[in-house]
Design a protein around this motif. Structure first.
Motif, PDB file in Angstrom:
ATOM      1  N   HIS A 174       0.862  -1.187   0.000  1.00 20.33           N
ATOM      2  CA  HIS A 174       0.000   0.000   0.000  1.00 20.33           C
ATOM      3  C   HIS A 174       0.893   1.231   0.000  1.00 20.33           C
ATOM      4  O   HIS A 174       2.110   1.121   0.225  1.00 20.33           O
ATOM      5  CB  HIS A 174      -0.891   0.013   1.251  1.00 20.33           C
ATOM      6  CG  HIS A 174      -0.122   0.219   2.516  1.00 20.33           C
ATOM      7  ND1 HIS A 174       0.597  -0.788   3.125  1.00 20.33           N
ATOM      8  CD2 HIS A 174       0.093   1.327   3.274  1.00 20.33           C
ATOM      9  CE1 HIS A 174       1.190  -0.320   4.207  1.00 20.33           C
ATOM     10  NE2 HIS A 174       0.910   0.976   4.317  1.00 20.33           N
ATOM     11  N   ASP A 176       1.086   5.217   1.799  1.00 19.05           N
ATOM     12  CA  ASP A 176       0.518   5.923   2.944  1.00 19.05           C
ATOM     13  C   ASP A 176      -0.276   7.147   2.476  1.00 19.05           C
ATOM     14  O   ASP A 176      -0.122   7.602   1.346  1.00 19.05           O
ATOM     15  CB  ASP A 176       1.624   6.314   3.927  1.00 19.05           C
ATOM     16  CG  ASP A 176       2.166   5.089   4.658  1.00 19.05           C
ATOM     17  OD1 ASP A 176       1.530   4.019   4.565  1.00 19.05           O
ATOM     18  OD2 ASP A 176       3.217   5.203   5.307  1.00 19.05           O
ATOM     19  N   HIS A 240       4.764  -0.172   0.031  1.00 18.55           N
ATOM     20  CA  HIS A 240       5.500  -0.994   1.003  1.00 18.55           C
ATOM     21  C   HIS A 240       4.653  -2.155   1.512  1.00 18.55           C
ATOM     22  O   HIS A 240       3.424  -2.077   1.557  1.00 18.55           O
ATOM     23  CB  HIS A 240       6.081  -0.161   2.150  1.00 18.55           C
ATOM     24  CG  HIS A 240       5.134   0.816   2.786  1.00 18.55           C
ATOM     25  ND1 HIS A 240       4.729   1.975   2.158  1.00 18.55           N
ATOM     26  CD2 HIS A 240       4.519   0.807   3.988  1.00 18.55           C
ATOM     27  CE1 HIS A 240       3.909   2.638   2.955  1.00 18.55           C
ATOM     28  NE2 HIS A 240       3.741   1.942   4.081  1.00 18.55           N
TER      29      HIS A 240
HETATM   30 FE   LIG Z   1       2.234   2.223   5.425  1.00 15.38          FE
END
Ligand SMILES: [Fe+2]
Ligand SMILES: O=C(O)CCC(=O)C(=O)O
Length: 293
Positions: A174, A176, A240
């Motif tokens: 995903h 952030d 990540h």
């Molecule tokens: Fe994250």
């Protein structure tokens, strides 16, 4: 050509750290010795949370999106880390927090982390993670607390979160929120991480995943195994994936710097436009303006 290993640098190497945040030389880094001065480095452990926060309620998410959760206590979760999930005392909830109806089926490989708003419920714990290491370009932590709180209410996400996870817990790929810099600090156990500048098609959790694939030539996929005391810097908008190789305690922090400020502000303003006209927010804005004068 295999996935590259993320470089490790000392917290004193400010030149390297700032270079890794500049858009023209952007890359992830593992920093060593960055948080030795934090009281949390010696304090935060499973035993510490079990002793000091046994009765704090939190939710164990069984998947990254929180569609199935179990409401339980932090101490109960820690006591049951090695036991089958079906034996964990607590209440099953759906995403909206309502009791789950019917027979529950879950895939034990899907377990996500235990969320307890430790830093929200106990703001004094923020003292355990201060000051933020000098030399990391983090403008957010230089702002007064009232401004940090306001930003948090606008973006709708915590600035700091603690993830307490069972061995084997996977966070799928995903990015952030709000194009922020991400930062993970490991306190207990090891955590394997894969990072990529573009969305990877492969899933490192699947048996057919091949980190040696040509697909990952150059720096298209980078990996590291974080040890307790290490800090990982994740560049804005990098994908990540993580896996707890042991029972694990991780602090996650999202912030902005001079390097991602325009992108971050664009998200902040877009979010603020969506918010209902609300008096609490207005009074927070007034308080911030007063403190910033
Ligand atoms: Fe994250
Ligand atoms: O600690 C982890 O497993 C991942 C946390 C993370 O990526 C996040 O907080 O955005």
């Amino acid at each position: 050509m295999p996935a590259a290993t993320i470089a490790r640098v000392s917290a004193n190497d400010t030149k390297m750290i700032v270079g890794s945040c500049r858009p023209e030389s952007v890359r992830p880094l593992v920093i060593q010795g960055a948080v030795d001065h934090w009281p949390a480095s010696t304090k935060w452990s499973f035993e510490y949370f079990r002793t000091h926060h046994y009765d704090d309620f939190g939710r164990l998410q069984l998947d990254f999106h929180g569609n199935v959760q179990k409401l339980t206590k932090l101490g109960t979760f820690i006591d049951n880390l090695d036991d089958p999930l079906s034996e964990l005392p607590g209440f099953w909830l759906d995403k909206s927090g309502k009791p789950l109806k019917g027979e529950l089926e879950f895939d034990p490989d899907q377990i996500w982390s235990f969320h307890v708003g430790l830093l929200d419920q106990h703001p004094e714990m923020l003292q355990d993670i201060q000051p933020f290491p000098a030399g990391i370009p983090n403008l957010l932590v230089q702002m007064p607390q009232s401004t940090q709180d306001l930003i948090r209410s606008i973006v709708g996400s915590s600035i700091f979160s603690i993830y307490i996870s069972r061995k084997g817990t996977v966070t799928p790929f995903h990015i952030d929120h709000s194009s922020t810099h991400g930062c993970l600090v490991q306190f207990a156990g090891r955590k394997q991480v894969y990072l990529a500048p573009k969305e990877p098609q492969a899933d490192p959790g699947k048996p057919d995943f091949d980190p040696m694939s040509e697909e990952y030539a150059g720096d298209q996929l980078q990996s590291a195994i974080l040890q307790p005391g290490e800090m990982l810097l994740i560049p804005p908008d990098w994908w990540h994936w993580t896996k707890a190789l042991d029972h694990s305690i991780t602090l996650s922090h999202n912030y902005f710097s001079e390097f991602n400020l325009p992108r971050f502000l664009a998200h902040l303003i877009a979010n603020a436009r969506e918010l209902p006209d609300n008096d609490t927010l207005k009074s927070k804005i007034e308080q911030c303006l007063e403190e910033l004068q």
